[in-house]
Design a protein around this motif. Structure first.
Motif, PDB file in Angstrom:
ATOM      1  N   ALA A  55       6.151   8.614 -12.663  1.00 30.31           N
ATOM      2  CA  ALA A  55       7.599   8.771 -12.605  1.00 30.31           C
ATOM      3  C   ALA A  55       8.029   9.664 -11.456  1.00 30.31           C
ATOM      4  N   ALA A  56       7.188  10.625 -11.072  1.00 33.76           N
ATOM      5  CA  ALA A  56       7.522  11.528  -9.972  1.00 33.76           C
ATOM      6  C   ALA A  56       7.734  10.753  -8.681  1.00 33.76           C
ATOM      7  N   ASP A  57       6.882   9.768  -8.410  1.00 34.78           N
ATOM      8  CA  ASP A  57       7.009   8.976  -7.195  1.00 34.78           C
ATOM      9  C   ASP A  57       8.338   8.228  -7.173  1.00 34.78           C
ATOM     10  N   PHE A  58       8.738   7.691  -8.311  1.00 33.73           N
ATOM     11  CA  PHE A  58       9.986   6.946  -8.403  1.00 33.73           C
ATOM     12  C   PHE A  58      11.188   7.861  -8.156  1.00 33.73           C
ATOM     13  N   VAL A  84       5.149   7.604  -1.297  1.00 32.52           N
ATOM     14  CA  VAL A  84       5.267   8.927  -1.914  1.00 32.52           C
ATOM     15  C   VAL A  84       3.955   9.297  -2.585  1.00 32.52           C
ATOM     16  N   GLY A  85       3.427   8.381  -3.394  1.00 30.99           N
ATOM     17  CA  GLY A  85       2.214   8.682  -4.150  1.00 30.99           C
ATOM     18  C   GLY A  85       1.003   8.937  -3.280  1.00 30.99           C
ATOM     19  N   CYS A 123      -2.835   7.701   3.597  1.00 27.83           N
ATOM     20  CA  CYS A 123      -1.437   7.696   4.030  1.00 27.83           C
ATOM     21  C   CYS A 123      -1.291   6.933   5.343  1.00 27.83           C
ATOM     22  N   GLN A 124      -0.363   5.978   5.356  1.00 28.28           N
ATOM     23  CA  GLN A 124      -0.114   5.152   6.533  1.00 28.28           C
ATOM     24  C   GLN A 124       1.337   5.286   6.999  1.00 28.28           C
ATOM     25  N   SER A 125       1.926   6.463   6.816  1.00 26.31           N
ATOM     26  CA  SER A 125       3.348   6.642   7.112  1.00 26.31           C
ATOM     27  C   SER A 125       3.672   6.477   8.597  1.00 26.31           C
ATOM     28  N   LYS A 126       2.691   6.653   9.464  1.00 28.44           N
ATOM     29  CA  LYS A 126       2.927   6.526  10.908  1.00 28.44           C
ATOM     30  C   LYS A 126       2.975   5.066  11.349  1.00 28.44           C
TER      31      LYS A 126
END
Length: 248
Positions: A55-58, A84-85, A123-126
């Motif tokens: 739920a935190a991610d949401f 987020v997760g 993590c692939q945010s870039k």
């Protein structure tokens, strides 16, 4: 609620003092008939986190979604809960590396639900273009629902509440009030999208859950306001984006 959510939200009491809160909007009183961000088109559809979802991610993603829509005056778009997760947890301990919305600041923003693609577990945010950005986290003083009434006019608020009671889990409709609900032993993140007063004069908060539309009032609950019911004001916070707002 798993250890990720517990650590993420309870650490607000320790780390919150390090971030500045925005100044609440002036001249708001709790006698107003109500306010609902759903009417403004800045709330995305109710999600169903399922048995394995966090739920935190949401709630973190929903906060960024709403603030983006408010500041750009556009309809809310769904951002990546997966990002987020994956990006906000320490890969070794699987515990959050940041407090509140500060992770979104650290990774440079949150990408769209479908533009973020992750097949490696890292993590692939870039590798995607962020849509929603924040510059920090604002914190509600513990127990101060009067502050929440002011901040809610600026942006929806995230909170972690006690959802352990069977009456909460089986909630269908009406203004929820449970004497057994704790304001200190909290276990479940939600998004607060507005407030109001029912026909009998009961004040309430409108909270968005992540248990699907079959729960509650199409995925929402009206929670008694003014009594810190279920700890609604014990651990409450919200995203700040100073680059596109005059908030201080």
């Amino acid at each position: 609620m798993d250890i990720h959510s517990v650590c993420l939200f309870l650490c607000l009491t320790i780390l919150g003092a390090r971030s500045r809160s925005v100044e609440p909007a002036p001249d708001v009183n709790d006698n107003d008939s109500g306010f609902d961000w759903r009417d403004k088109g800045v709330i995305t559809p109710v999600s169903d986190q399922g048995q394995l979802g966090d739920a935190a991610d949401f709630v973190i993603a929903e906060g960024v979604e709403s603030l983006l829509a408010i500041q750009t005056k556009t309809k809310a778009v769904v951002l990546s809960r997966e990002e987020v997760g994956v990006c906000c947890d320490d890969p070794d301990t699987h515990q959050p590396k940041y407090s509140g919305f500060d992770c979104i600041k650290a990774i440079g923003g949150l990408c769209g639900q479908y533009s973020y693609k992750n097949h490696s577990g890292k993590c692939q945010s870039k590798k995607c273009t962020p849509l929603g950005k924040v510059t920090g986290t604002g914190y509600i003083s513990k127990g101060r629902e009067d502050e929440m009434l002011k901040v809610i006019l600026l942006t929806p608020i995230a909170a972690v509440i006690d959802a352990s009671q069977e009456s909460f889990q089986m909630y269908q409709n009406g203004v929820y009030s449970e004497p057994k609900c704790s304001f200190t032993q909290v276990d479940h993140p939600v998004q607060i999208v507005g407030y109001g007063t029912d026909e009998s004069g009961q004040d309430y908060w409108i909270i968005k859950n992540s248990w699907g539309v079959s729960w509650g009032e199409q995925g929402y609950m009206r929670l008694l306001r003014g009594k810190n019911m279920c700890g609604i004001a014990s651990f409450a916070f919200y995203p700040i984006n100073k680059s596109t707002t005059d908030q201080n």
